[in-house]
Write a protein that holds these residues in place. Structure first.
Motif, PDB file in Angstrom:
ATOM      1  N   MET A   6     109.878  23.057  17.833  1.00 55.19           N
ATOM      2  CA  MET A   6     110.890  22.004  17.905  1.00 55.19           C
ATOM      3  C   MET A   6     110.204  20.648  17.987  1.00 55.19           C
ATOM      4  SD  MET A   6     112.309  22.602  21.754  1.00 55.19           S
ATOM      5  CE  MET A   6     111.228  22.544  23.179  1.00 55.19           C
ATOM      6  N   THR A   7     110.951  19.620  17.570  1.00 52.49           N
ATOM      7  CA  THR A   7     110.391  18.276  17.520  1.00 52.49           C
ATOM      8  C   THR A   7     111.446  17.258  17.945  1.00 52.49           C
ATOM      9  OG1 THR A   7     109.517  16.592  16.028  1.00 52.49           O
ATOM     10  CG2 THR A   7     110.923  18.245  15.046  1.00 52.49           C
ATOM     11  N   GLN A   8     110.990  16.199  18.624  1.00 49.89           N
ATOM     12  CA  GLN A   8     111.886  15.143  19.087  1.00 49.89           C
ATOM     13  C   GLN A   8     111.225  13.783  18.871  1.00 49.89           C
ATOM     14  OE1 GLN A   8     112.769  16.129  23.225  1.00 49.89           O
ATOM     15  NE2 GLN A   8     114.757  16.931  22.620  1.00 49.89           N
ATOM     16  N   CYS A   9     112.053  12.745  18.769  1.00 47.86           N
ATOM     17  CA  CYS A   9     111.561  11.369  18.790  1.00 47.86           C
ATOM     18  C   CYS A   9     112.759  10.444  18.992  1.00 47.86           C
ATOM     19  CB  CYS A   9     110.802  11.009  17.510  1.00 47.86           C
ATOM     20  SG  CYS A   9     111.704  11.328  15.971  1.00 47.86           S
ATOM     21  N   ALA A  10     112.521   9.366  19.695  1.00 50.62           N
ATOM     22  CA  ALA A  10     113.602   8.426  19.975  1.00 50.62           C
ATOM     23  C   ALA A  10     113.452   7.118  19.199  1.00 50.62           C
ATOM     24  CB  ALA A  10     113.649   8.130  21.474  1.00 50.62           C
ATOM     25  N   ASN A  11     112.255   6.908  18.631  1.00 52.23           N
ATOM     26  CA  ASN A  11     111.994   5.633  17.972  1.00 52.23           C
ATOM     27  C   ASN A  11     111.021   5.873  16.826  1.00 52.23           C
ATOM     28  OD1 ASN A  11     110.864   2.968  17.367  1.00 52.23           O
ATOM     29  ND2 ASN A  11     111.924   2.313  19.223  1.00 52.23           N
ATOM     30  N   LEU A  12     111.285   5.237  15.689  1.00 52.57           N
ATOM     31  CA  LEU A  12     110.405   5.418  14.529  1.00 52.57           C
ATOM     32  C   LEU A  12     108.983   4.937  14.809  1.00 52.57           C
ATOM     33  CD1 LEU A  12     112.470   4.582  11.315  1.00 52.57           C
ATOM     34  CD2 LEU A  12     111.230   6.676  11.845  1.00 52.57           C
ATOM     35  N   ASN A  13     108.837   4.002  15.735  1.00 57.29           N
ATOM     36  CA  ASN A  13     107.509   3.487  16.045  1.00 57.29           C
ATOM     37  C   ASN A  13     106.621   4.543  16.697  1.00 57.29           C
ATOM     38  OD1 ASN A  13     108.163   0.932  15.056  1.00 57.29           O
ATOM     39  ND2 ASN A  13     108.997   0.266  17.023  1.00 57.29           N
ATOM     40  N   ASP A  14     107.267   5.616  17.245  1.00 53.42           N
ATOM     41  CA  ASP A  14     106.493   6.694  17.865  1.00 53.42           C
ATOM     42  C   ASP A  14     105.912   7.649  16.833  1.00 53.42           C
ATOM     43  OD1 ASP A  14     107.212   5.643  20.291  1.00 53.42           O
ATOM     44  OD2 ASP A  14     108.937   6.970  20.551  1.00 53.42           O
ATOM     45  N   VAL A  15     106.362   7.542  15.580  1.00 55.27           N
ATOM     46  CA  VAL A  15     105.997   8.506  14.544  1.00 55.27           C
ATOM     47  C   VAL A  15     104.892   7.926  13.669  1.00 55.27           C
ATOM     48  CG1 VAL A  15     106.835   9.918  12.636  1.00 55.27           C
ATOM     49  CG2 VAL A  15     108.359   9.367  14.552  1.00 55.27           C
ATOM     50  N   ALA A  16     103.849   8.731  13.420  1.00 54.61           N
ATOM     51  CA  ALA A  16     102.717   8.272  12.598  1.00 54.61           C
ATOM     52  C   ALA A  16     102.575   9.164  11.371  1.00 54.61           C
ATOM     53  CB  ALA A  16     101.423   8.309  13.422  1.00 54.61           C
ATOM     54  N   ASP A  17     102.266   8.545  10.233  1.00 54.19           N
ATOM     55  CA  ASP A  17     102.013   9.309   9.006  1.00 54.19           C
ATOM     56  C   ASP A  17     100.866  10.284   9.223  1.00 54.19           C
ATOM     57  OD1 ASP A  17     103.997   7.961   7.720  1.00 54.19           O
ATOM     58  OD2 ASP A  17     102.683   6.658   6.530  1.00 54.19           O
ATOM     59  N   GLY A  24     104.681  17.279  16.961  1.00 52.42           N
ATOM     60  CA  GLY A  24     105.818  17.448  17.856  1.00 52.42           C
ATOM     61  C   GLY A  24     106.673  16.207  17.972  1.00 52.42           C
ATOM     62  N   ILE A  25     106.191  15.054  17.481  1.00 53.31           N
ATOM     63  CA  ILE A  25     106.960  13.813  17.500  1.00 53.31           C
ATOM     64  C   ILE A  25     107.382  13.512  16.064  1.00 53.31           C
ATOM     65  CG2 ILE A  25     106.957  11.371  18.106  1.00 53.31           C
ATOM     66  CD1 ILE A  25     104.763  11.941  20.104  1.00 53.31           C
ATOM     67  N   HIS A  85     122.227  14.636  15.605  1.00 55.14           N
ATOM     68  CA  HIS A  85     121.623  13.361  15.193  1.00 55.14           C
ATOM     69  C   HIS A  85     122.422  12.143  15.688  1.00 55.14           C
ATOM     70  CE1 HIS A  85     118.554  15.088  12.474  1.00 55.14           C
ATOM     71  NE2 HIS A  85     119.425  16.066  12.373  1.00 55.14           N
ATOM     72  N   ARG A  86     123.218  12.337  16.746  1.00 59.64           N
ATOM     73  CA  ARG A  86     124.023  11.213  17.259  1.00 59.64           C
ATOM     74  C   ARG A  86     123.157  10.110  17.854  1.00 59.64           C
ATOM     75  NH1 ARG A  86     128.048  14.481  21.054  1.00 59.64           N
ATOM     76  NH2 ARG A  86     126.066  15.560  21.359  1.00 59.64           N
ATOM     77  N   PHE A  87     122.026  10.469  18.433  1.00 59.67           N
ATOM     78  CA  PHE A  87     121.195   9.483  19.125  1.00 59.67           C
ATOM     79  C   PHE A  87     120.036   8.991  18.262  1.00 59.67           C
ATOM     80  CE2 PHE A  87     122.809  12.557  22.319  1.00 59.67           C
ATOM     81  CZ  PHE A  87     123.777  11.726  22.876  1.00 59.67           C
ATOM     82  N   VAL A  88     119.951   9.473  17.022  1.00 59.55           N
ATOM     83  CA  VAL A  88     118.873   9.051  16.114  1.00 59.55           C
ATOM     84  C   VAL A  88     119.474   8.718  14.756  1.00 59.55           C
ATOM     85  CG1 VAL A  88     116.883  10.154  17.191  1.00 59.55           C
ATOM     86  CG2 VAL A  88     118.427  11.522  15.800  1.00 59.55           C
TER      87      VAL A  88
END
Length: 754
Positions: free
Chosen positions: A162-173, A178-179, A203-206
């Motif tokens: 499973m994977t989660q993230c709250a902000n696109l800035n947390d995600v790296a190419d 897991g993010i 996807h309500r919060f993203v």
């Protein structure tokens, strides 16, 4: 004369047809029909695969080797089974197909209603198995989980991530950690695979991530990009996205030795036969010095190495002589030597005069020069190796580990060299593999003092994740408990970090509970002792050690059993140290479906009560012998924790218990443990007992029996209503259930159903 001709014709027909028919079994021989197609579009089709009848391997009504060439496309596409596009087939036993991506998308209708569109993918091939070395399972999304199922060794197999993230800035190419993206390895021998994906919160919060997607994919062809998160339903529908997946193929249903005894043995002349370790059947390969198709008569023909100077090391082309399966180099008459580039031909004629002293001086000088060059090169090589090992030591967290362990006992952890572990495992021989999972491979090893150890070789990870590895080492170094698998040391000089543990020979609690033969050995008293051993460990982690340790992944797979069935807790990779001034930690949610604390999943606040919930699920496993999550059960029974609470509430506990442990002498203890499990599974952490209280209660039950756990039934009713109203079924804790309003009757012994 006519009679004689008919007899001769009959004999000829029998001679021709006998290799193809044996009883009711079609025996595929090596001579193909003259009309067989060898290509479709850009894809070559080697036997035992084929398109036309008589051109492919066919036995026991198995059509998995039959292809269809669909020429409605340009170029034509090669199709297998139910519209599976084949991209490549190799005689090395690999089959690459184009597999559609599954997705789970949410979008608003014109009336403002939230609509959901799901697409699952499956590959219904029982004969072929997905390659574990060439593929990886991937999920992409910010509130996403992927569920991968299939059959392995004739039994259902499940895995996922499973994977989660709250902000696109947390995600790296490129970071599938897991993010925004998660990936796990797959084991050998899994067939009939299905992949499905779902979202935790629609996807309500993203809003920047309208879809979840998941797929198995060839490792070399996949790279994660941040932009993958913004793709919507229109993108998936309009592009019909498919990705390559590699499957292993083989022939027959037996091993090489058994197949050789029958007339349907497929390996022909000049071939070797190889058994498949994790699959049914065998593979054929041309011997060294031969090339071609090993499944065809005379398919493996001699390679003339003398025609190509790159395939021989003879001094001159005219010195090379081809033989079956190889070649020889010979010097011409009047010369001696091996006629190779390293041992050239030398004339037999002797010189009239040899200046011995001059030659000796020159030869001695050359030898001295060569020795000097060799020594300098050797020293330089040693320096380079040392430099490389120091670099890997730093990247694998060695400096961080030394810093964290500074000031502690020097004997607390041993640092092994690469040579130590290579020698212990016979250079990581596959024979010594005793475990394989998403985080790496575990080998059995024997140290110079004959101590048997388990060596965990992690998969290669991003150097940024070295802190997680150091965390596991640090946690284990602080634990001194006989019911915890002891960490002996580690090696950080290799490309991947390695951990060395004591060797536990009797497998996991999960294996003993879910294998019928092993489960029959686990009596009620043994299960109660195992539960008490694990409870003591968790109580020790929560109350004795400073700072406190939360395991965070307590499950039956992480409980080992030794020869005397003493429980040993393992796998502290997800564990966290809790500072003295903090009662809880805000963390990314980690754990295993079916065991995860629902309160932790909702708030991301990790407390010691999260371990209590997971332990409650293990107690239910000991009582019922059922898996924590199972797609084989109905939707209301899929989650074991909710299924158990429902039966307790209805007064029908007996319906779910393992019948092997229920008798007049165990009923009272079983009911007490069931009540204790119910207390551990309370929705709110504050309503659960501590692990110290659980350990004391189990000790009381084991020694002389006790009163049932004093549960707050009113609170239990409130939890059920919250679960019904607040969480619709996905994985752990939050599984939906049809619980009615009647509370469980503690005065009714186990319940009899109604």
């Amino acid at each position: 004369m006519e009679h004689s001709s008919n007899t001769l014709l009959t004999i000829v027909l029998l001679w021709v047809l006998t290799p193809f028919v044996l009883g009711d079994e079609v025996v595929p021989r090596q001579v193909l029909k003259p009309y067989c197609s060898h290509t479709c579009g850009n894809v070559s089709i080697p036997y035992p695969f084929g398109i036309e009848d008589g051109c492919y391997y066919f036995v026991d009504n198995n059509y998995d080797y039959k292809f269809v060439c669909n020429d409605t496309y340009t170029p034509p596409r090669l199709i297998l089974g139910r519209n599976l596009e084949v991209l490549k087939v190799s005689l090395e036993g690999e089959l690459t197909i184009n597999n559609p991506v599954c997705y789970d998308c949410y979008h608003n209708s014109s009336q403002g209603q939230l609509l959901k569109t799901i697409f699952w993918s499956w590959v219904n091939l029982a004969t072929f198995t997905i390659s574990s070395t060439k593929n990886v399972l991937v999920a992409i999304g910010c509130d996403t989980n992927v569920w991968f199922t299939g059959f392995r060794h004739g039994r259902p197999y499940y895995t996922g991530c499973m994977t989660q993230c709250a902000n696109l800035n947390d995600v790296a190419d490129g970071a599938c950690n897991g993010i925004g993206c998660c990936q796990i390895a797959l084991p050998e021998g899994v067939s009939n695979i299905t992949t499905n994906v779902s979202s935790f919160s629609n996807h309500r919060f993203v809003p920047f991530n309208p879809c979840s997607s998941a797929f198995p994919v060839e490792i070399e062809t996949f790279k994660f990009y941040q932009r993958n998160l913004s793709q919507d339903l229109n993108y998936y529908r309009s592009n019909e996205i498919k990705l390559p997946v590699i499957f292993n193929w083989k022939v027959g249903r037996n091993s090489c030795s058994v197949a050789k005894a029958h007339r349907n043995y497929m390996c022909t002349e000049n071939t070797d036969c190889y058994d498949s370790e994790y699959e049914v059947g065998y593979r054929c390969k041309c011997k060294d010095g031969y090339s071609g198709n090993p499944y065809l008569s005379q398919g493996c023909t001699d390679v003339d190495e003398c025609k190509n100077n790159d395939t021989n090391d003879c001094e001159k082309p005219e010195y090379c002589f081809n033989i079956n399966g190889g070649y020889n180099c010979h010097c011409p008459e009047g010369y001696h030597g091996n006629a190779t580039m390293t041992d050239r031909c030398v004339s037999n004629r002797k010189a009239w005069f040899t200046p011995v002293l001059v030659t000796a001086g020159i030869g001695g000088g050359i030898i001295a020069l060569l020795l000097t060059v060799f020594l300098l090169h050797w020293q330089h090589g040693k320096k380079e190796i040392k430099k490389m090992r120091e670099k890997l030591f730093r990247e694998n967290g060695g400096m961080l580990l030394h810093q964290k362990l500074s000031g502690q006992d020097d004997d607390i952890l041993k640092f092994f060299t690469i040579e130590d572990l290579e020698k212990a495992t016979d250079n990581y021989n596959n024979v010594n593999i005793i475990g394989r999972g998403g985080f790496g491979i575990v080998y059995k090893g024997t140290m110079p003092n004959n101590q048997v150890v388990a060596i965990k070789k992690s998969i290669k990870v991003d150097p940024k994740q070295a802190e997680q590895f150091v965390n596991e080492v640090l946690v284990l170094s602080k634990i001194n408990n006989r019911n915890v698998v002891k960490l002996l040391g580690c090696c950080l000089e290799d490309e991947v970090p390695l951990l060395v543990y004591e060797f536990i020979s009797n497998g996991t609690l999960y294996e003993h509970l879910h294998e019928a033969v092993c489960a029959s050995i686990l009596t009620w008293s043994m299960r109660l002792k195992i539960a008490l051993d694990v409870a003591d460990v968790l109580s020790y982690l929560h109350n004795t050690i400073s700072p406190q340790i939360i395991h965070r992944d307590m499950k039956s797979m992480n409980i080992m059993l030794d020869e005397s069935y003493t429980a040993k807790v393992t796998d502290f990779g997800a564990s966290r140290l809790v500072p003295l001034d903090q009662g809880q930690l805000a963390t990314m949610v980690l754990g295993t479906w079916g065991y995860l604390d629902p309160e932790y999943m909702q708030t991301s606040d990790l407390t010691e009560k999260s371990d209590v919930y997971s332990f409650g699920v293990v107690l239910v496993e000991l009582l019922t012998r059922k898996k924590a999550i199972s797609n084989d059960r109905s939707e209301t029974e899929k989650c074991l924790a909710m299924h158990f609470l429902l039966k307790m509430k209805e007064g029908r506990l007996l319906d779910i218990l393992d019948k092997n442990i229920v008798n007049d002498g165990t009923i009272e203890q079983i009911q007490q443990v069931a009540n204790l499990a119910k207390g551990c599974l309370m929705l709110k952490g504050d309503d659960r007992p501590t692990m110290k209280e659980v350990s004391i209660e189990l000790e009381t039950i084991k020694s002389k029996g006790s009163h049932p756990w004093n549960n707050n039934d009113a609170q239990f009713e409130e939890d059920c209503q919250l679960l019904l109203g607040g969480n619709s079924g996905s994985g752990a804790g939050g599984c939906s259930s049809g619980i009615d309003s009647d509370l469980y009757n503690p005065h009714s012994p186990l319940g009899s159903g109604r």
